[in-house]
Write an enzyme that holds these catalytic residues in place. Structure first.
Site, PDB file in Angstrom:
ATOM      1  N   SER A  93       0.809  -1.228   0.000  1.00 39.80           N
ATOM      2  CA  SER A  93       0.000   0.000   0.000  1.00 39.80           C
ATOM      3  C   SER A  93       0.834   1.266   0.000  1.00 39.80           C
ATOM      4  O   SER A  93       0.305   2.352  -0.207  1.00 39.80           O
ATOM      5  CB  SER A  93      -0.874   0.009   1.246  1.00 39.80           C
ATOM      6  N   GLY A  94       2.118   1.137   0.265  1.00 40.47           N
ATOM      7  CA  GLY A  94       2.963   2.322   0.410  1.00 40.47           C
ATOM      8  C   GLY A  94       3.093   2.764   1.852  1.00 40.47           C
ATOM      9  O   GLY A  94       3.938   3.592   2.185  1.00 40.47           O
ATOM     10  N   GLY A  95       2.261   2.221   2.728  1.00 39.71           N
ATOM     11  CA  GLY A  95       2.294   2.612   4.137  1.00 39.71           C
ATOM     12  C   GLY A  95       3.654   2.359   4.768  1.00 39.71           C
ATOM     13  O   GLY A  95       4.209   3.224   5.450  1.00 39.71           O
ATOM     14  N   PHE A  96       4.193   1.185   4.522  1.00 37.88           N
ATOM     15  CA  PHE A  96       5.482   0.832   5.131  1.00 37.88           C
ATOM     16  C   PHE A  96       6.563   1.824   4.725  1.00 37.88           C
ATOM     17  O   PHE A  96       7.313   2.327   5.564  1.00 37.88           O
ATOM     18  CB  PHE A  96       5.883  -0.591   4.724  1.00 37.88           C
ATOM     19  N   ASP A 166      -1.857   1.413   5.789  1.00 37.94           N
ATOM     20  CA  ASP A 166      -1.754   1.248   7.239  1.00 37.94           C
ATOM     21  C   ASP A 166      -0.554   2.027   7.755  1.00 37.94           C
ATOM     22  O   ASP A 166       0.313   2.422   6.984  1.00 37.94           O
ATOM     23  CB  ASP A 166      -1.572  -0.234   7.590  1.00 37.94           C
ATOM     24  N   GLY A 238       3.722  -4.523  10.503  1.00 35.27           N
ATOM     25  CA  GLY A 238       4.206  -3.759  11.636  1.00 35.27           C
ATOM     26  C   GLY A 238       5.365  -4.396  12.354  1.00 35.27           C
ATOM     27  O   GLY A 238       5.947  -5.373  11.881  1.00 35.27           O
ATOM     28  N   CYS A 334      19.807 -24.170 -10.226  1.00 33.91           N
ATOM     29  CA  CYS A 334      19.905 -22.807 -10.760  1.00 33.91           C
ATOM     30  C   CYS A 334      20.973 -22.748 -11.854  1.00 33.91           C
ATOM     31  O   CYS A 334      21.827 -23.632 -11.940  1.00 33.91           O
ATOM     32  CB  CYS A 334      20.221 -21.815  -9.636  1.00 33.91           C
ATOM     33  N   CYS A 337      24.673 -23.153 -10.508  1.00 33.21           N
ATOM     34  CA  CYS A 337      25.055 -24.462  -9.968  1.00 33.21           C
ATOM     35  C   CYS A 337      24.922 -25.562 -11.018  1.00 33.21           C
ATOM     36  O   CYS A 337      25.706 -26.533 -11.010  1.00 33.21           O
ATOM     37  CB  CYS A 337      24.211 -24.805  -8.751  1.00 33.21           C
TER      38      CYS A 337
HETATM   39 ZN   LIG Z   1      22.305 -22.635  -7.330  1.00 32.25          ZN
END
Ligand SMILES: [Zn+2]
Length: 398
Positions: A93-96, A166, A238, A334, A337
């Site tokens: 929301s941008g609140g943080f 919030d 929070g 990945c 690896c």
């Molecule tokens: Zn990896």
């Protein structure tokens, strides 16, 4: 009807598996949600994020509002089209971020911390009943964000899940401040839901946010209030305390109430995603998590490995890896690896600040986290969560 279809429940905890049915597709839960703060998972292509097994990403209302602006993104057809991601998106929301500019001196929180990003350069000018007036970190211009404005921006972005506006109460404030702030957050919740009922885009769902700091009665009251407000799901936000034990306790108080009053609602834990927190969060009944950790670490040459004593991370920039022919991690699928790139090579690339290093370690870290979540999902489905959770905590590879 809930957007969460719960498939299996763990008999020994609050954990459950399921699918979150959203406008742009399904999210297999429990799930980690990578950050696409500025309309990109930093360094990666949308197809690479999806190929790692991720169903949803998180866009940031505060940053996208300031630059390039929600009106521009709407002209490109919304955030999905703008960034080329056709799966589900949740927007905060941008609140943080707004409140981080004012609460930025908190040092010892599990989550709050001092803002490490450019928000630091912004400044709150006034917190009023209608919202927050602040100075943009980009150009010093005066800006405004409040409940209706945040929902309007998220409507323009067209996210699948919008979060209500919030106040992210920090750890170092009084109980009285936290109580008054939580009450205001509840009034903002009502206003967000009213705005969304009248103007929200079709298909967009809304998550309410439980606040209440580290105070059990405030957390429980907030959980009941948010659960009764008519949201599509519930996020926990929070300050969650000064250490992990307290964080897990606060989350546990909250999900205990939610399991009683809103058992079918999806639950999102905001800003938490270290490996042991994911394991505990799943046990406590959290369905989705977001956190900057895997991608931020990846850009700084820190790779996730199954090492609880080292907080599941290894610093590839250290001198000890200079001549290491050891692969980053055995058995990891990945791109780094899979072809056996050595720690010595990755150390050299990371120290040289090569883009390839940032990309490879970010890909590895997100692959690691996704495998942890997959392992936990499978364990809940197979009734082996206790053993699998114990193994992951002890440093078993996911
Ligand atoms: Zn990896």
């Amino acid at each position: 009807m809930s957007c969460l279809n719960i498939r299996t429940r763990d008999p020994g905890s609050f954990a459950r598996t399921g699918t979150l049915a959203l406008a742009h597709g399904e999210v297999r839960t429990p799930a980690f949600v990578p950050l696409a703060t500025k309309a990109t998972v930093k360094g990666l292509l949308p197809g690479e994020v999806a190929a790692l097994g991720y169903d949803m990403v998180l866009g940031n209302t505060f940053h996208l509002f300031l630059d390039p602006g929600h009106d521009l993104i709407a002209r490109f057809g919304g955030l999905h089209a703008f960034m080329g991601w056709d799966g589900p998106i949740v927007t905060d929301s941008g609140g943080f971020q707004v409140f981080s500019m004012g609460h930025g001196t908190v040092a010892d929180e599990v989550k709050g911390r001092a803002p490490s990003g450019p928000e630091r350069r912004g400044k709150i000018l006034a917190i009023e009943e209608d919202g927050v007036r602040f100075r943009s970190y980009l150009d010093g211009s005066e800006q405004w964000l409040g409940p209706e404005r945040s929902m309007e921006i998220q409507a323009a972005l067209g996210s699948d899940l919008a979060l209500v506006f919030d106040e992210c109460t920090p750890f170092n404030v009084t109980r009285d401040y936290t109580a008054r702030s939580t009450e205001r957050t509840h009034r903002w919740l009502r206003r967000c839901l009213d705005w969304h009922a009248a103007h929200g885009p079709p298909g967009q769902l809304v998550l309410g946010i439980v606040q209440g700091g580290v105070h059990r009665d405030l957390r429980e009251d907030s959980a009941e209030t948010v659960a009764g407000a008519g949201c599509d799901g519930i996020a926990i936000g929070g300050s969650l305390g000064e250490d992990k034990a307290q964080m897990h306790e606060v989350v546990g108080w909250t999900t205990t109430v939610l399991d009683r009053v809103a058992p079918e609602h999806p639950r999102h834990l905001l800003g938490i995603g270290e490996i042991d927190d994911l394991v505990r969060g799943v046990e406590l009944g959290i369905d989705t998590f977001d956190c900057a950790m895997p991608t931020r670490l990846g850009r700084h040459g820190m790779a996730l490995v199954p090492d609880p004593a080292g907080r599941w991370r290894v610093d590839l920039t250290q001198a000890r890896w200079r001549e290491s022919e050891e692969p980053l991690m055995d058995g990891c699928p990945c791109p780094a690896c899979a072809v056996g790139l050595t720690r010595g090579y990755l150390r050299y690339l990371a120290r040289a600040r090569e883009l390839t290093a940032m990309r490879l370690v970010t890909l590895h870290n997100l692959a690691f986290v996704e495998r942890v979540m997959r392992r936990l999902r499978e364990a809940v489905g197979e009734g082996t969560l206790a053993a699998v959770a114990a193994g992951l905590r002890a440093g078993e590879a996911p």
